[in-house]
Design an enzyme around this catalytic site. Structure first.
Site, PDB file in Angstrom:
ATOM      1  N   SER A 197       0.837  -1.208   0.000  1.00 43.52           N
ATOM      2  CA  SER A 197       0.000   0.000   0.000  1.00 43.52           C
ATOM      3  C   SER A 197       0.860   1.242   0.000  1.00 43.52           C
ATOM      4  O   SER A 197       1.819   1.353   0.771  1.00 43.52           O
ATOM      5  CB  SER A 197      -0.915   0.001   1.230  1.00 43.52           C
ATOM      6  OG  SER A 197      -1.661   1.196   1.297  1.00 43.52           O
ATOM      7  N   CYS A 327     -15.191   0.496  16.534  1.00 51.01           N
ATOM      8  CA  CYS A 327     -16.409   1.202  16.932  1.00 51.01           C
ATOM      9  C   CYS A 327     -17.333   1.264  15.731  1.00 51.01           C
ATOM     10  O   CYS A 327     -17.020   1.888  14.727  1.00 51.01           O
ATOM     11  CB  CYS A 327     -16.069   2.608  17.412  1.00 51.01           C
ATOM     12  SG  CYS A 327     -17.477   3.509  18.078  1.00 51.01           S
TER      13      CYS A 327
END
Length: 382
Positions: A197, A327
Site C-alpha cells: 500500500s 467502533c
C-alpha cells in the site's frame, strides 16, 4: 506540542511524492491506455513507477499489479484465486488477519468454501505446526499477514511459506505494514502473492499493488478495459501510482537506517512506559515491527474507560494514537485480534497502539511518555 503516532493508519505524503503527483496532474495527465503522445507520457509514468515499486521487493516489474490500495490487493489475491475454481475448495488464514482478508474469507464461506483460521499464541504468532496439520488435499491458498497492524507481531513467514509450497498450495501475505520497515525479497521469500500500500510508505492515498509470482493464475475481480495485464481493469490513477513509485524507491534506499532509528525510538518509549501500573504490552517483543508499540489497560473496565478513552484524552493533549477496539455505529466492540490471542472481552476493549515514523523524534517520545503517565494517573488512580 503536537505528536503524530499513528503511522500504521497512514503516513504523511513525503515531499518528493507530492512533487511528482503535482507534475503528473499538471503536465502528464493523459490516459495511459491512449496511443497518442499524451497517453504515451502517462504510460511511461506508470511503467516507471512499476519498476520502482518492484524494486522495493526485488520483483520483476511485470509481476506488479497496481490497485487502489492494500484492501483491493488483498481482495484480488483471495478472490482472484477462488474465482479460478468452479467447485468450492479450502483456504487457510490466520485468526489475526486484517479485515481485508478476514471479510473476503467470510464471503467465500457463504459460497460454500471451507475456511480454516489458524490460532495464535498469546503474543499473536502462528505455530507452523498448526499450519502443517491444517493443510488438506483441497487446500488451494494460505494467507497469513506478515506484520500485524494492531499488535505489531511479525509472523514466521519464511517457514509458513515453505510448508505451504511443499504442500503445493499458493501462499499470500499482506505485507502492507512491513514494506519500507523490514527487508522484502520475493526472490527468496516463499510467497506467490504479496500485498502493498502506498499510503503506508509515505506515497499518498489511492494506490496499492499486488505482487503475483510469474506463472500464478488469478481471475480478475473487475470487467472492463483489461488494464494491468487483464487483472485490474480501469484507467490507472497515474498521479497516485507515480507518488507510490517515488516513495517505494526512497523507502528502499532508506530502509536500513530508518528501521534502526525506529527500533531505538520504539524501545525508548517501551522503557519509559515500563513502570506504568496497569499498562501491559501486547504482541511479540522480539518478533515485532520496528515502529510499533501496543498495550492494553489492565485496570480499565472496558466500558467507562476503554482504549478509545485514552485515544481521546491524548488527542486533547496533541498526541495522535489509535485504539485496538472497533467502533461501529457508536457501539464499542472488543478487538477480534486481542480475542484471538486469548485476552478477555474486557481486555479486548482496552487496547491501544502507538506507531512511529519518519517525523518522530526522541523529544516526541519523551513527551508522549510524560503525557501518557499523567493521563493514566488521572483516569485510573492507584
Amino acid at each position: 506540542m503536537q505528536v503524530y503516532l499513528d503511522y500504521s493508519a497512514t503516513t504523511p505524503t513525503r515531499p518528493e511524492a507530492i512533487a511528482i503527483i503535482q507534475t503528473i496532474l499538471t503536465q502528464q495527465w493523459g490516459n495511459p491506455s491512449s496511443l497518442h503522445e499524451w497517453g504515451n507520457r502517462a504510460a511511461l509514468v506508470v511503467e516507471t513507477a512499476r519498476m520502482q515499486v518492484a524494486g522495493l521487493i526485488n520483483a520483476v516489474p511485470e509481476s506488479m499489479i497496481f490497485t487502489s490500495g492494500g484492501t483491493e490487493a488483498d481482495n484480488l489475491a483471495i478472490m482472484g484465486v477462488a474465482r479460478c475454481y468452479t467447485i468450492p475448495q479450502h483456504i487457510i488464514i490466520s485468526s489475526v488477519e486484517h479485515s481485508a482478508i478476514s471479510e473476503p474469507a467470510k464471503m467465500l464461506e457463504n459460497w460454500g468454501w471451507e475456511v480454516t483460521r489458524l490460532g495464535v499464541n498469546h503474543q499473536g504468532r502462528v505455530n507452523p505446526e498448526d499450519l502443517t496439520a491444517a493443510l488438506r488435499d483441497n487446500t488451494v491458498l494460505v494467507s497469513v499477514i506478515y506484520g500485524q497492524s494492531e499488535i505489531g507481531t511479525v509472523q514466521p513467514i519464511v517457514e509458513l511459506g515453505k510448508i505451504t509450497k511443499t504442500h503445493g498450495a499458493l501462499f499470500h501475505t499482506d505485507a502492507v505494514q512491513v514494506a519500507g520497515r523490514l527487508s522484502l525479497d520475493v526472490q527468496t521469500l516463499p510467497v506467490d502473492l504479496l500485498s502493498l500500500s502506498s499510503h503506508k510508505i509515505y506515497g499518498g492515498l489511492g494506490a496499492g499493488a499486488l505482487y503475483v509470482r510469474p506463472g500464478v493464475e488469478l481471475m480478475p475481480l473487475l470487467g472492463g478495459g483489461g488494464q494491468e495485464n487483464g487483472l485490474r481493469s480501469g484507467t490507472q490513477a497515474t498521479p497516485a501510482i507515480a507518488g507510490f513509485g517515488v516513495a517505494a524507491e526512497l523507502a528502499a534506499q532508506e530502509l536500513e537506517t530508518e528501521s534502526e532509528r525506529l527500533i531505538l525510538l520504539r524501545d525508548r518509549l517501551f522503557a519509559i512506559l515500563a513502570d506504568v501500573p496497569g499498562l501491559i504490552p501486547t504482541g511479540d517483543k522480539i518478533h515485532r515491527l520496528p515502529h510499533h508499540l501496543s498495550f492494553y489497560l489492565e485496570a480499565a473496565d472496558g466500558e467507562k474507560i476503554s482504549g478509545k478513552t485514552l485515544v481521546r484524552q491524548l488527542n486533547l493533549g496533541g498526541i495522535g494514537i489509535s485504539a485496538g477496539a472497533a467502533c461501529n455505529s457508536g457501539k464499542l466492540s472488543p478487538s477480534p485480534i486481542l480475542l484471538a490471542m486469548g485476552y478477555s472481552q474486557k481486555a479486548a476493549l482496552c487496547g491501544i497502539r502507538l506507531t512511529l515514523g519518519k517525523q518522530t523524534t526522541a523529544a516526541d517520545i519523551d513527551w508522549t511518555g510524560i503525557v501518557v503517565k499523567q493521563i493514566l494517573q488521572r483516569l485510573i488512580p492507584s
